[in-house]
Every structure is written in C-alpha cells, then in structure tokens.
Design a protein around this motif. Structure first.
Motif, PDB file in Angstrom:
ATOM      1  N   LYS A 160       0.837  -1.214   0.000  1.00 40.42           N
ATOM      2  CA  LYS A 160       0.000   0.000   0.000  1.00 40.42           C
ATOM      3  C   LYS A 160       0.864   1.252   0.000  1.00 40.42           C
ATOM      4  O   LYS A 160       0.608   2.211  -0.719  1.00 40.42           O
ATOM      5  CB  LYS A 160      -0.901   0.022   1.240  1.00 40.42           C
ATOM      6  N   LYS A 161       1.915   1.210   0.823  1.00 36.95           N
ATOM      7  CA  LYS A 161       2.777   2.387   0.920  1.00 36.95           C
ATOM      8  C   LYS A 161       3.490   2.656  -0.423  1.00 36.95           C
ATOM      9  O   LYS A 161       3.586   3.795  -0.876  1.00 36.95           O
ATOM     10  CB  LYS A 161       3.811   2.180   2.031  1.00 36.95           C
ATOM     11  N   ALA A 162       3.964   1.581  -1.035  1.00 40.66           N
ATOM     12  CA  ALA A 162       4.698   1.744  -2.295  1.00 40.66           C
ATOM     13  C   ALA A 162       3.797   2.304  -3.391  1.00 40.66           C
ATOM     14  O   ALA A 162       4.244   3.087  -4.231  1.00 40.66           O
ATOM     15  CB  ALA A 162       5.304   0.407  -2.726  1.00 40.66           C
ATOM     16  N   VAL A 163       2.529   1.915  -3.371  1.00 36.92           N
ATOM     17  CA  VAL A 163       1.595   2.460  -4.364  1.00 36.92           C
ATOM     18  C   VAL A 163       1.408   3.959  -4.126  1.00 36.92           C
ATOM     19  O   VAL A 163       1.396   4.753  -5.066  1.00 36.92           O
ATOM     20  CB  VAL A 163       0.251   1.701  -4.328  1.00 36.92           C
ATOM     21  N   GLU A 164       1.311   4.341  -2.853  1.00 38.23           N
ATOM     22  CA  GLU A 164       1.216   5.779  -2.551  1.00 38.23           C
ATOM     23  C   GLU A 164       2.445   6.525  -3.052  1.00 38.23           C
ATOM     24  O   GLU A 164       2.367   7.646  -3.519  1.00 38.23           O
ATOM     25  CB  GLU A 164       1.089   6.009  -1.037  1.00 38.23           C
ATOM     26  N   LEU A 165       3.589   5.873  -2.962  1.00 41.61           N
ATOM     27  CA  LEU A 165       4.830   6.512  -3.420  1.00 41.61           C
ATOM     28  C   LEU A 165       4.922   6.551  -4.941  1.00 41.61           C
ATOM     29  O   LEU A 165       5.743   7.270  -5.492  1.00 41.61           O
ATOM     30  CB  LEU A 165       6.045   5.775  -2.848  1.00 41.61           C
ATOM     31  N   GLY A 166       4.102   5.740  -5.610  1.00 36.32           N
ATOM     32  CA  GLY A 166       4.053   5.886  -7.068  1.00 36.32           C
ATOM     33  C   GLY A 166       4.251   4.642  -7.917  1.00 36.32           C
ATOM     34  O   GLY A 166       4.207   4.759  -9.140  1.00 36.32           O
ATOM     35  N   VAL A 167       4.476   3.471  -7.344  1.00 32.73           N
ATOM     36  CA  VAL A 167       4.663   2.314  -8.232  1.00 32.73           C
ATOM     37  C   VAL A 167       3.363   2.023  -8.978  1.00 32.73           C
ATOM     38  O   VAL A 167       2.267   2.228  -8.458  1.00 32.73           O
ATOM     39  CB  VAL A 167       5.145   1.030  -7.503  1.00 32.73           C
ATOM     40  N   GLY A 168       3.504   1.557 -10.207  1.00 35.73           N
ATOM     41  CA  GLY A 168       2.326   1.356 -11.055  1.00 35.73           C
ATOM     42  C   GLY A 168       1.879  -0.084 -11.145  1.00 35.73           C
ATOM     43  O   GLY A 168       0.856  -0.388 -11.767  1.00 35.73           O
ATOM     44  N   GLU A 169       2.642  -0.984 -10.543  1.00 38.88           N
ATOM     45  CA  GLU A 169       2.313  -2.401 -10.647  1.00 38.88           C
ATOM     46  C   GLU A 169       3.092  -3.141  -9.556  1.00 38.88           C
ATOM     47  O   GLU A 169       4.107  -2.647  -9.079  1.00 38.88           O
ATOM     48  CB  GLU A 169       2.736  -2.907 -12.034  1.00 38.88           C
ATOM     49  N   ILE A 170       2.586  -4.326  -9.179  1.00 37.32           N
ATOM     50  CA  ILE A 170       3.300  -5.113  -8.171  1.00 37.32           C
ATOM     51  C   ILE A 170       3.536  -6.524  -8.702  1.00 37.32           C
ATOM     52  O   ILE A 170       2.603  -7.180  -9.172  1.00 37.32           O
ATOM     53  CB  ILE A 170       2.504  -5.163  -6.843  1.00 37.32           C
ATOM     54  N   LEU A 171       4.796  -6.936  -8.641  1.00 37.79           N
ATOM     55  CA  LEU A 171       5.140  -8.324  -8.938  1.00 37.79           C
ATOM     56  C   LEU A 171       5.259  -9.026  -7.594  1.00 37.79           C
ATOM     57  O   LEU A 171       6.145  -8.707  -6.804  1.00 37.79           O
ATOM     58  CB  LEU A 171       6.465  -8.387  -9.704  1.00 37.79           C
ATOM     59  N   LEU A 172       4.339  -9.932  -7.333  1.00 42.84           N
ATOM     60  CA  LEU A 172       4.206 -10.497  -5.996  1.00 42.84           C
ATOM     61  C   LEU A 172       4.602 -11.974  -6.006  1.00 42.84           C
ATOM     62  O   LEU A 172       3.893 -12.811  -6.553  1.00 42.84           O
ATOM     63  CB  LEU A 172       2.743 -10.336  -5.545  1.00 42.84           C
ATOM     64  N   THR A 173       5.747 -12.266  -5.397  1.00 41.72           N
ATOM     65  CA  THR A 173       6.255 -13.635  -5.390  1.00 41.72           C
ATOM     66  C   THR A 173       6.121 -14.235  -3.996  1.00 41.72           C
ATOM     67  O   THR A 173       6.575 -13.648  -3.010  1.00 41.72           O
ATOM     68  CB  THR A 173       7.745 -13.657  -5.785  1.00 41.72           C
ATOM     69  N   SER A 174       5.526 -15.393  -3.919  1.00 40.88           N
ATOM     70  CA  SER A 174       5.458 -16.112  -2.653  1.00 40.88           C
ATOM     71  C   SER A 174       6.701 -16.977  -2.520  1.00 40.88           C
ATOM     72  O   SER A 174       6.926 -17.878  -3.338  1.00 40.88           O
ATOM     73  CB  SER A 174       4.211 -16.995  -2.616  1.00 40.88           C
ATOM     74  N   ILE A 175       7.506 -16.697  -1.523  1.00 40.77           N
ATOM     75  CA  ILE A 175       8.725 -17.489  -1.305  1.00 40.77           C
ATOM     76  C   ILE A 175       8.352 -18.920  -0.926  1.00 40.77           C
ATOM     77  O   ILE A 175       9.011 -19.884  -1.341  1.00 40.77           O
ATOM     78  CB  ILE A 175       9.592 -16.850  -0.197  1.00 40.77           C
ATOM     79  N   ASP A 176       7.274 -19.053  -0.167  1.00 41.90           N
ATOM     80  CA  ASP A 176       6.849 -20.392   0.261  1.00 41.90           C
ATOM     81  C   ASP A 176       6.480 -21.288  -0.923  1.00 41.90           C
ATOM     82  O   ASP A 176       6.712 -22.480  -0.903  1.00 41.90           O
ATOM     83  CB  ASP A 176       5.630 -20.293   1.190  1.00 41.90           C
TER      84      ASP A 176
END
Lengths: 254, 210
Positions: A160-176
């Motif tokens: 959420k914080k990173a989106v506020e800072l301006g990122v336009g997309e999230i690459l979300l990797t589950s380490i598990d």
C-alpha cells in the motif's frame, strides 16, 4: 466482463544463464535466456519478466546486455529486475530496451527511490517486486535478496505504501510457493490485489493449469507469471491460454 | 529503403521503437535537434513518463517549434503513447500543463470505475482490442484482424474535442479510450505498436506506406 488477464513467462537469470530454483534457491541452469524468450514471444506470451536473481547479492548488473539482445527481435513488453539500486540503473535498463523495471531491495532500503523514479519515468514503468513469506494465517513478511533477508515489513502494508509513493504495478512472489509447483499463495495474492488500485502479477507456485484459474478467480490476480512449467515444457503458453478461455477467463486470444 | 527518424528527447524506450522499424527494413535515425526533425521523411514521436516532464525536455532542447513546423509540412508523423498525449492542448497530470496543441482536447485521468460501477485497476496495463471509428477504414488499420489486440500501458487518456480526430478507440470496462488519434498521415497511438507483436508491426508497416 472481467479484465483481460496477462500470462507472463518469468525468466530468472544468473550471469548469462536462465536458471530455475526452489524457494528462490537451489539454482539449476536451464539454458540461454534469449532462446527461451524468443520461444515464449512466438508462443503467445503477453509480456516477459527477466530477474537477475543474484544481482542484489553481488551488487552488479549484467542484465542490460541480455536485454539489449532480447529486444532485437521480441516485440512485447519486458520487465527487468534484480540489483536495481538507483535512478541511473533504471535509466540504463530502460535505454537498453526494458519497458518496466522491478525493484525490491533498494525500494525497501530507500522508499524515496520509487517516488523519484515514478515521477521521472512514470508510474507505469516502475514495478514493486515483493518477495513475501507467510508468518501466520493472514500475515506475510517482505524479504529481500531472493528470500534471504527478513525486513520486518508487513507485505500488505508495504504494498500500500509503495503504491502511494508511485509504483504502477506489483510483482508479488510467494517465497513459500516459489518453485514448488504446488499452486500460488491465493490468500497472499488476494489480500494484496484487493488492497491496492494497481495491477498485481502473481508469481510463484504454478504447477498445473488449474492453478491459473484459482489465482485469477479466487486470488484476483491481474496477471499470472510462471517459470518451471514453461521452461521444462510441462505446458505451453497455448495450453495455458486455451485452458483460461475454457474457464471463461478473459485472455488475449492468439 | 525508407528512412524513419525518432525524436530523441531523453524520454522513452527508443531502442524498442528503433528495433521494430529495423525489422521492417528501414533505416532508423534519431533526431536530437530541430534540423534533424525538419529533414525527416517519417517522424516518430515516442514517449513514456509524465506529461510535464516530457514537455520540459522538449522545451529545453528547443524542439517544440520544430515538431509543430514538421506537422505543417504534411509528412507522415506517428506519436506513440505519451507521444499521443503531448499533441493535445493540456493535461492535468501532476497539475495543469500545456501541450503541443496540434490536436484539440485535453488529457484526463482514466476514471477508476468502469461504466457499470465496477472498479478496475489503474494504470490500464495489458492487451486490449481496438475498434475503427473513421467512416472508412483508415489506411493505418489495413489488413488487420477485425478487433486487433494492442498493448496499452497508461493512467491518463485523451479526451479530444472533435470526435473526428478519433480514428480508433478501445474499451476499458465501458470507458471509451481513444486508441489512435489524428487525421490523414498525422497519427498517434495510445498503445505501443512496437510492443504489440506482429499486429503492431503491421501497423508500423502501414504507416510506412503513407
């Protein structure tokens, strides 16, 4: 009508090689990244992800040469990450032909970097890479350096914080789940995808076609990335897209 | 051999645009000053990033008048992505900023809700099909499948004053977004033809026939 879901091969790179590991470790050489990227482009990939997965450990970045070569004959978007530390690093990758740059470690150490980068280059090309490990039923912690270093940051709050800072997309990797082929961490993907207004690319765990349905329908992923099943020809992109269409998931038809 | 010139003003993925044209057997040059722009046969105006940043770069390099003058020569022109948005009069991205004013209208944020009240993700990232809007099929769309897919990545969209300036549009959950704007051989795409696979290359090769 649901949004159109992107199917994105992920190529983890070490030195000049395409590699594959389990839980982001135990690396094995698969082949020449350019050969695989070309095959995926021709096979109907919607985008390609390149991750230099040891760059942040050794503090070097040799990806731009591979990117330059790749974009000579691949005409789809390429996201590049691994060891990106500064505005200059981002500039260098974009000038080499990357369309988007994914940042994890440096963003955590200096959130200001993603703010500056998204102002300078536009949010649409700054991707936050999150490597998340489950801590409890509904909590995940962000890690850096390919799942080696704890950060103490709650993955959902960080997103959420990173989106506020301006990122336009999230690459979300589950380490598990990464490298296990046992399916995506649906709870993780869903929690973050429904908490942020930007698209989320689900990564880590693709083993069977059904996993695509689960991560899109239940996990609310906007894009799905996969490595092992493609690199070892367990499924083709065509299989995956055909399956998605059968499941009434909206994908780019080939 | 056709010669294509790409405006190089420090913004955008020039390499991919250059590679795409090279694959179509073009000679590709970069224009860093007014003289290069005015002497080109086919001018490509790419761009990614923020509107005001790009305008500032154009201003510092003294390229604004050259682009406007090139347009008066009626030679083929193709803006890409931010290169489409900059052609309009103004944008509300990070404040209010004046554009090149070669097309009438404004750049506005893509509404975060679709027509049926469903929220959708912004930026609009991914493949979407476009629909021809001109009375006759515009030559840029010749030989394409009926609803061709192109790659979009943007948070802002053009709202042209004259609907006749919209050559093709795309539909993002009910929001009608201009996908190709302009007229005759003065054209701009919101999508990235250089990143839209073989169909994108087809659009570029159509452009080279103008």
């Amino acid at each position: 009508m649901t949004n159109r879901i992107r199917i994105i091969p992920r190529l983890d790179i070490k030195g000049p090689n395409l590699i594959k590991g389990i839980h982001l470790e135990g690396l094995r050489v698969v082949g020449d990244p350019n050969v695989f990227a070309k095959k995926y482009y021709e096979g109907g990939a919607d985008e390609i992800i390149y991750m230099d997965i040891v760059a942040s450990l050794y503090g070097r970045n040799n990806l731009s040469d591979i990117v330059k070569k790749t974009v000579e004959d691949i005409y789809i978007p390429i996201t590049v990450g691994g060891g990106v530390r500064s505005i200059d690093d981002i500039q260098e990758l974009l000038r080499s032909g990357a369309d988007k740059v994914a940042i994890n470690t440096a963003a955590i150490h200096s959130p200001e970097l993603i703010k500056q980068a998204s102002r300078k280059f536009g949010s649409q090309c700054i991707v936050l890479s999150i490597e998340a490990k489950r801590k409890s039923e509904s909590k995940w912690e962000s890690y850096t350096d390919n799942g080696r270093e704890k950060t103490g940051l709650d993955a959902v709050e960080w997103a959420k914080k990173a989106v506020e800072l301006g990122v336009g997309e999230i690459l979300l990797t589950s380490i598990d789940k990464e490298g296990t082929q046992k399916g995506f961490d649906i709870d993780l993907i869903k929690t973050i995808s429904t908490s942020v207004p930007v698209p989320v690319i689900a990564s880590g765990g693709m083993g069977r076609l059904e996993n695509v349905r689960d991560v899109v329908v239940e996990g609310k992923a906007d894009a799905v990335s996969m490595a092992h099943v493609l690199h070892y020809s367990k499924h083709t992109l065509r299989d995956i897209k055909k399956y998605a269409i059968d499941q009434q998931i909206n994908v780019r038809d080939l | 051999m056709k010669e294509v010139t790409i405006v190089d003003y420090g913004v955008g993925n020039l390499k991919s645009v250059a590679n795409a044209f090279k694959s179509l057997n073009c000679k590709v040059g970069l224009a860093q000053n007014a003289k290069n722009i005015l002497s080109s046969d086919y001018l490509i105006f790419p761009g990614v990033g923020a509107f005001h940043n790009a305008m500032e770069e154009l201003r510092q390099r003294e390229l604004i008048d050259a682009i406007k003058e090139f347009n008066s020569l009626e030679r083929p022109f193709l803006g890409i992505c931010l290169g489409l948005q900059l052609l309009f009069e103004n944008s509300c991205e990070f404040g209010n900023h004046v554009g090149l004013s070669l097309l009438k209208g404004s750049i506005k944020e893509i509404p975060s809700q679709g027509s049926e009240g469903l929220t959708h993700k912004i930026p609009h990232i991914g493949w979407n099909n476009i629909i021809n809007q001109s009375p006759n099929l515009h030559p840029i769309l010749k030989g394409l499948p009926q609803r061709p897919f192109f790659y979009f990545v943007h948070s802002f969209m053009a709202v042209p004053e004259n609907s006749s300036d919209i050559i093709a549009k795309t539909n993002y959950n009910g929001i009608q977004i201009p996908a190709i704007a302009g007229r005759n051989n003065f054209l701009a795409t919101q999508f990235h033809p250089e990143k839209s696979g073989s169909i994108g290359l087809k659009v570029l090769s159509n452009f080279l026939k103008m």
